[in-house]
Write an enzyme that holds these catalytic residues in place. Structure first.
Site, short mmCIF file in Angstrom:
data_model
loop_
_atom_site.label_atom_id
_atom_site.label_comp_id
_atom_site.label_asym_id
_atom_site.label_seq_id
_atom_site.Cartn_x
_atom_site.Cartn_y
_atom_site.Cartn_z
N ARG A 142 0.91 -1.28 0.00
CA ARG A 142 0.08 0.15 -0.08
C ARG A 142 0.84 1.26 -0.10
O ARG A 142 0.59 2.13 -0.66
CB ARG A 142 -0.79 -0.15 1.21
CG ARG A 142 -1.98 -1.24 1.09
CD ARG A 142 -2.50 -1.53 2.33
NE ARG A 142 -3.28 -0.13 2.94
CZ ARG A 142 -3.93 0.09 4.26
NH1 ARG A 142 -3.91 -0.84 5.04
NH2 ARG A 142 -4.58 1.24 4.41
N CYS A 149 -0.91 5.82 9.21
CA CYS A 149 -1.38 4.51 8.91
C CYS A 149 -2.58 4.89 7.86
O CYS A 149 -2.51 5.67 7.09
CB CYS A 149 -1.65 3.67 10.17
SG CYS A 149 -3.14 4.29 11.17
#
Length: 311
Positions: free
Chosen positions: A191, A267
């Protein structure tokens, strides 16, 4: 004496309150699952829990956000109201756990510490470890907490970073300026690099310029309950935590640990950034902040610069 950040199940067992002393220790199930998960945290709490625990809904004890982001840090009064509803007093030892082992409880601990509630810890290994080590489980309907009084606390604004602060920091060079904050990203490497999709539909993957990848799983170890397929996570021992930090941020690690370079964790939505925050605090890092919006807030804005490769 300072309150430990981590507790083992045996340490928690020694602290379990008597029915007449429930306000000295407050145990909170702070489990949270990704939006695409079929699991429901409150439903599982209703079925079983550490004896005497209450449920802390991190999406409810939160501030509204212009982009609709969940579990943003609440206002000072909202936090105090939640504490009162949960029977927590300023002197209560708050112990947080989740059903993954270590996943969302560090974010909950971050919230308590940000509002000055230093007497707070997480149960390392959470409910699975508690159960695996043979400690009692409560399965009857949870008792309602007796309302307490919790004065409005003062929020430590230095523990949170805003979008504007992150953008401003992203234009600076880590190597030429020791005052520049190091930003570490707890999402998976794929990601971060933009090779794997985000779990939130329509959101680009990639990363903030000059940020570094440090998946939150690098700070954890996975354990399996004997004679079962159930797994849970705990924090690594301190030497291994330090090695993981060095492995991912290289020469910056020593300056971070010594407090010579500030560091911010990020995050997907501000949840597992708490794992990195807590891991750094366990290493004694003094200057640790958390980007509350994290990647969802950053990448949702059309003006954000998104990188998909590593220089």
């Amino acid at each position: 004496m300072s309150t430990p950040l981590l507790l083992s199940p045996s340490q928690l067992q020694q602290l379990l309150p008597s029915p007449a002393d429930t306000k000295q220790v407050s145990i909170l199930d702070s489990s949270w699952f990704m939006p695409n998960s079929p699991r429901r945290a409150n439903g599982e709490f209703q079925e079983k829990r550490v004896p005497g625990a209450q449920f802390l809904d991190l999406d409810e004890v939160a501030s509204p956000h212009e982009l609709g982001l969940k579990h943003m840090i609440p206002s000072e009064r909202h936090f105090a109201d939640a504490c009162e509803a949960l029977g927590i007093e300023p002197t209560s030892h708050v112990i947080l756990y989740d059903t993954h082992g270590v996943f969302s409880s560090p974010r909950a601990l971050f919230m308590f510490r940000a509002f000055g509630h230093e007497k707070s810890s997480i149960l390392d290994g959470g409910l699975p470890r508690w159960e695996a080590e043979g400690f009692p489980i409560e399965a009857k309907p949870p008792a309602r907490a007796r309302k307490s009084v919790y004065p409005t606390p003062v929020f430590d604004k230095g523990m949170i970073r805003s979008y504007d602060q992150m953008v401003s920091n992203s234009f600076t060079d880590l190597h030429s300026d020791p005052a520049v904050e190091l930003v570490i990203d707890a999402r998976s490497r794929g990601r971060f690099l933009g090779t794997d999709p985000e779990p939130r539909q329509g959101l680009s993957s990639g990363h903030i310029p000059h940020s570094l990848s440090l998946p939150f799983t690098a700070f954890l170890q996975t354990r399996t309950i004997p004679n079962s397929s159930v797994q849970y996570t705990t924090f690594l021992p301190l030497p291994d935590l330090r090695s993981a930090l060095v492995s991912h941020v290289g020469d910056h690690a020593e300056a971070v640990i010594q407090g010579k370079r500030p560091i911010t964790t990020s995050c997907g939505s501000g949840m597992t950034a708490g794992v990195l925050w807590l891991g750094l605090k366990l290493l004694g890092v003094p200057n640790v902040a958390l980007y509350d919006e994290s990647w969802t807030g950053y990448a949702s804005r059309a003006s954000s610069k998104i990188e998909k490769a590593v220089n």
